[in-house]
Scaffold this motif. Sequence first.
Motif, short mmCIF file in Angstrom:
data_model
loop_
_atom_site.label_atom_id
_atom_site.label_comp_id
_atom_site.label_asym_id
_atom_site.label_seq_id
_atom_site.Cartn_x
_atom_site.Cartn_y
_atom_site.Cartn_z
N LEU A 163 -25.70 -15.50 -19.49
CA LEU A 163 -25.97 -14.57 -18.39
C LEU A 163 -27.69 -14.68 -18.21
CD1 LEU A 163 -23.75 -11.73 -19.19
CD2 LEU A 163 -23.41 -13.11 -17.35
N ALA A 164 -28.06 -14.98 -17.13
CA ALA A 164 -29.58 -14.68 -16.93
C ALA A 164 -29.88 -13.42 -16.04
CB ALA A 164 -30.43 -15.82 -16.34
N VAL A 165 -30.16 -12.47 -16.69
CA VAL A 165 -30.28 -11.11 -16.09
C VAL A 165 -31.85 -10.68 -15.45
CG1 VAL A 165 -29.84 -8.63 -16.36
CG2 VAL A 165 -28.61 -10.08 -17.65
N SER A 166 -31.77 -10.30 -14.21
CA SER A 166 -33.37 -10.29 -13.72
C SER A 166 -33.85 -8.84 -13.89
CB SER A 166 -32.97 -10.50 -12.27
OG SER A 166 -32.32 -9.69 -11.59
N ASN A 167 -33.20 -7.79 -14.17
CA ASN A 167 -33.91 -6.67 -14.19
C ASN A 167 -32.85 -5.40 -14.96
OD1 ASN A 167 -32.13 -5.23 -12.18
ND2 ASN A 167 -33.11 -6.39 -10.71
N THR A 168 -33.31 -4.50 -15.27
CA THR A 168 -32.53 -3.27 -16.13
C THR A 168 -31.46 -2.62 -15.10
OG1 THR A 168 -34.53 -2.78 -17.22
CG2 THR A 168 -32.93 -1.22 -17.17
N LEU A 169 -31.50 -2.58 -13.94
CA LEU A 169 -30.53 -2.16 -13.06
C LEU A 169 -29.38 -3.18 -13.04
CD1 LEU A 169 -29.14 -0.09 -11.12
CD2 LEU A 169 -30.55 -1.03 -9.38
N ALA A 170 -29.45 -4.70 -12.91
CA ALA A 170 -28.65 -5.41 -13.03
C ALA A 170 -27.70 -5.46 -14.52
CB ALA A 170 -29.11 -6.73 -12.84
N LEU A 171 -28.64 -5.26 -15.58
CA LEU A 171 -27.99 -5.02 -16.66
C LEU A 171 -27.11 -4.07 -16.83
CD1 LEU A 171 -27.96 -6.08 -19.61
CD2 LEU A 171 -29.97 -4.45 -20.30
N ALA A 172 -27.44 -2.65 -16.24
CA ALA A 172 -26.37 -1.42 -16.18
C ALA A 172 -25.32 -1.98 -15.35
CB ALA A 172 -27.27 -0.32 -15.63
N ASN A 173 -25.52 -2.65 -14.44
CA ASN A 173 -24.07 -3.12 -13.59
C ASN A 173 -23.21 -3.99 -14.40
OD1 ASN A 173 -25.14 -1.68 -11.22
ND2 ASN A 173 -26.02 -3.42 -10.11
N LEU A 174 -24.06 -4.80 -15.20
CA LEU A 174 -23.25 -5.74 -15.98
C LEU A 174 -22.30 -4.99 -16.95
CD1 LEU A 174 -22.43 -8.48 -17.22
CD2 LEU A 174 -24.22 -8.29 -18.56
N PHE A 175 -22.79 -3.68 -17.60
CA PHE A 175 -21.96 -3.02 -18.41
C PHE A 175 -21.02 -2.16 -17.68
CE2 PHE A 175 -25.73 -3.57 -21.54
CZ PHE A 175 -25.16 -4.22 -22.33
N VAL A 176 -21.32 -1.90 -16.57
CA VAL A 176 -20.30 -1.05 -15.78
C VAL A 176 -18.97 -2.07 -15.36
CG1 VAL A 176 -19.78 0.06 -13.61
CG2 VAL A 176 -21.79 0.73 -15.06
N ALA A 177 -19.48 -3.30 -15.15
CA ALA A 177 -18.50 -4.28 -14.58
C ALA A 177 -17.54 -4.76 -15.77
CB ALA A 177 -19.16 -5.56 -14.16
N VAL A 178 -18.23 -4.98 -16.92
CA VAL A 178 -17.46 -5.27 -18.17
C VAL A 178 -16.52 -4.03 -18.33
CG1 VAL A 178 -17.60 -5.63 -20.70
CG2 VAL A 178 -19.19 -7.10 -19.04
N GLY A 179 -17.00 -2.99 -18.38
CA GLY A 179 -16.11 -1.85 -18.77
C GLY A 179 -14.99 -1.68 -17.82
N ALA A 180 -15.13 -1.85 -16.34
CA ALA A 180 -14.19 -1.74 -15.46
C ALA A 180 -13.16 -3.07 -15.81
CB ALA A 180 -14.97 -2.03 -14.06
N TRP A 181 -13.52 -4.32 -15.94
CA TRP A 181 -12.81 -5.21 -16.45
C TRP A 181 -11.89 -4.82 -17.73
CZ3 TRP A 181 -12.60 -7.99 -21.07
CH2 TRP A 181 -11.50 -9.19 -21.14
#
Length: 117
Positions: A57-75
Amino acid sequence: MELSLTLADGENTGDQLASLYRWLRQDPDITDHIDVRHGQGTAPPGTMSGTLEVINLAVSNTLALANLFVAVGAWRGTRRGAPEVRVERDGLVLTVTGDDPEKVRALIADLGTANRP
């Protein structure tokens, strides 16, 4: 910020990782700000296997990083007996075991300070 995702060892790890990859690629909150790539990683020292599948993953900003963790948790919430997801940045390895907002904030803080002087 460059990250890699792997799954804890277990049954059907390759299938589970492919499922997570598809989950992330179908989420516009992820793909709009994170470059999600399927790749190969090296096996940890002392293991017998040659390579492990990873999601790079190439993450562009902190908000995107937060979204990543939420998405992984949802998965993980959609999987019975979901494996732990390991997130690595510059040698620091963190484990995602849920989507509790306080834990997500702590993971983001830990990743944000990885290998900083």
